[in-house]
Write a protein that holds these residues in place. Sequence first.
Motif, PDB file in Angstrom:
ATOM      1  N   PRO A 277      67.091  55.895  55.819  1.00  0.00           N
ATOM      2  CA  PRO A 277      67.825  55.324  54.687  1.00  0.00           C
ATOM      3  C   PRO A 277      66.863  54.523  53.816  1.00  0.00           C
ATOM      4  CG  PRO A 277      68.283  54.094  56.677  1.00  0.00           C
ATOM      5  CD  PRO A 277      67.435  55.266  57.076  1.00  0.00           C
ATOM      6  N   PHE A 278      67.101  54.543  52.525  1.00  0.00           N
ATOM      7  CA  PHE A 278      66.237  53.824  51.601  1.00  0.00           C
ATOM      8  C   PHE A 278      67.110  52.983  50.684  1.00  0.00           C
ATOM      9  CE2 PHE A 278      63.655  53.532  47.681  1.00  0.00           C
ATOM     10  CZ  PHE A 278      62.566  52.897  48.228  1.00  0.00           C
ATOM     11  N   ALA A 279      67.194  51.693  50.979  1.00  0.00           N
ATOM     12  CA  ALA A 279      67.984  50.763  50.175  1.00  0.00           C
ATOM     13  C   ALA A 279      67.233  49.440  50.071  1.00  0.00           C
ATOM     14  CB  ALA A 279      69.360  50.553  50.790  1.00  0.00           C
ATOM     15  N   PRO A 280      66.209  49.377  49.197  1.00  0.00           N
ATOM     16  CA  PRO A 280      65.437  48.140  49.107  1.00  0.00           C
ATOM     17  C   PRO A 280      66.243  47.027  48.432  1.00  0.00           C
ATOM     18  CG  PRO A 280      64.707  49.666  47.428  1.00  0.00           C
ATOM     19  CD  PRO A 280      65.731  50.389  48.263  1.00  0.00           C
ATOM     20  N   THR A 281      66.193  45.854  49.005  1.00  0.00           N
ATOM     21  CA  THR A 281      66.795  44.659  48.415  1.00  0.00           C
ATOM     22  C   THR A 281      65.724  43.583  48.389  1.00  0.00           C
ATOM     23  OG1 THR A 281      67.515  43.825  50.564  1.00  0.00           O
ATOM     24  CG2 THR A 281      69.073  45.238  49.364  1.00  0.00           C
ATOM     25  N   PRO A 282      65.903  42.553  47.582  1.00  0.00           N
ATOM     26  CA  PRO A 282      64.883  41.493  47.540  1.00  0.00           C
ATOM     27  C   PRO A 282      64.650  40.841  48.907  1.00  0.00           C
ATOM     28  CG  PRO A 282      66.357  41.266  45.666  1.00  0.00           C
ATOM     29  CD  PRO A 282      66.919  42.351  46.543  1.00  0.00           C
TER      30      PRO A 282
ATOM     31  N   ALA B 196      58.287  38.842  53.123  1.00  0.00           N
ATOM     32  CA  ALA B 196      57.518  38.842  54.366  1.00  0.00           C
ATOM     33  C   ALA B 196      58.346  38.178  55.460  1.00  0.00           C
ATOM     34  CB  ALA B 196      56.203  38.101  54.161  1.00  0.00           C
ATOM     35  N   TYR B 197      58.308  38.734  56.650  1.00  0.00           N
ATOM     36  CA  TYR B 197      59.098  38.196  57.755  1.00  0.00           C
ATOM     37  C   TYR B 197      58.276  37.177  58.526  1.00  0.00           C
ATOM     38  CZ  TYR B 197      61.878  37.985  61.987  1.00  0.00           C
ATOM     39  OH  TYR B 197      62.628  37.549  63.038  1.00  0.00           O
ATOM     40  N   GLU B 198      58.808  35.961  58.658  1.00  0.00           N
ATOM     41  CA  GLU B 198      58.127  34.905  59.395  1.00  0.00           C
ATOM     42  C   GLU B 198      59.070  34.314  60.422  1.00  0.00           C
ATOM     43  OE1 GLU B 198      56.285  31.955  56.998  1.00  0.00           O
ATOM     44  OE2 GLU B 198      55.206  33.397  55.787  1.00  0.00           O
ATOM     45  N   CYS B 199      59.379  35.059  61.463  1.00  0.00           N
ATOM     46  CA  CYS B 199      60.194  34.584  62.581  1.00  0.00           C
ATOM     47  C   CYS B 199      61.562  34.081  62.124  1.00  0.00           C
ATOM     48  CB  CYS B 199      59.471  33.490  63.351  1.00  0.00           C
ATOM     49  SG  CYS B 199      57.916  34.040  64.025  1.00  0.00           S
ATOM     50  N   GLY B 200      62.170  34.717  61.165  1.00  0.00           N
ATOM     51  CA  GLY B 200      63.509  34.339  60.725  1.00  0.00           C
ATOM     52  C   GLY B 200      63.546  33.217  59.723  1.00  0.00           C
ATOM     53  N   VAL B 201      62.413  32.668  59.366  1.00  0.00           N
ATOM     54  CA  VAL B 201      62.345  31.562  58.409  1.00  0.00           C
ATOM     55  C   VAL B 201      61.873  32.127  57.074  1.00  0.00           C
ATOM     56  CG1 VAL B 201      61.270  29.331  57.929  1.00  0.00           C
ATOM     57  CG2 VAL B 201      61.789  29.985  60.280  1.00  0.00           C
ATOM     58  N   ASP B 202      62.486  31.645  55.993  1.00  0.00           N
ATOM     59  CA  ASP B 202      62.046  32.099  54.673  1.00  0.00           C
ATOM     60  C   ASP B 202      60.603  31.698  54.443  1.00  0.00           C
ATOM     61  OD1 ASP B 202      64.471  33.215  54.037  1.00  0.00           O
ATOM     62  OD2 ASP B 202      65.266  31.375  53.144  1.00  0.00           O
TER      63      ASP B 202
END
Length: 142
Positions: A53-58, A63-69
Motif C-alpha cells: 500500500p502507498f499512502a504517504p502522510t506527513p 523520522a522515527y525516534e522511539c515514539g517521540v516526535d
Amino acid sequence: MEVLAAAAAVTAPQPGHPAQPGYFHAYAVVGLLAVVGVLFVAAAFGGNRLLRPFAPTPEKLLAYECGVDPVGEGWAHTQIRYYVYAFLYVIFAVDTIYLFPWATVFAAPGFGAGTLVEMFVFLGFLAVGLLYAWKKGVLEWT
C-alpha cells in the motif's frame, strides 16, 4: 594393443576442443544460477512494489525516534574519537581472528621457528601501530 590405441585416441582432446568435455558446462551452470538469482531478486522487488500500500502522510514521513516526535535538526555532530576507537577495535579483532589458525598451524609438527617468527613480525607491526596511536594522543579519552 590396437584397443588401447583406439581408446587413447577417443579420450585424447581434439584440436580446437576444450581439454575436458564438461569444462564449459560448469561455467554455464554458475552463469545460469547467477541469472536465476538476479531474476529472483528483481521479481521480489517488483512484487513488493506492486503489492504494497502507498499512502504517504506527513506523520509517516517523519523520522522515527522511539515514539517521540523529532526535535531539532536531523544533523548531529559525532566526535571522531569514537571512530578511532572502533577502528582500533577492528584491528585487534582481526589480530585475534588471525591468532587462532596460526595456533593450530604452530601446533602441527614441522612448523616451529618459521611460524613463530612470522607471528612476531605480525605482532610487531600491530605494536608499532598502537605505539604510534598512543604517541599521537589518540587513546586519550578527554
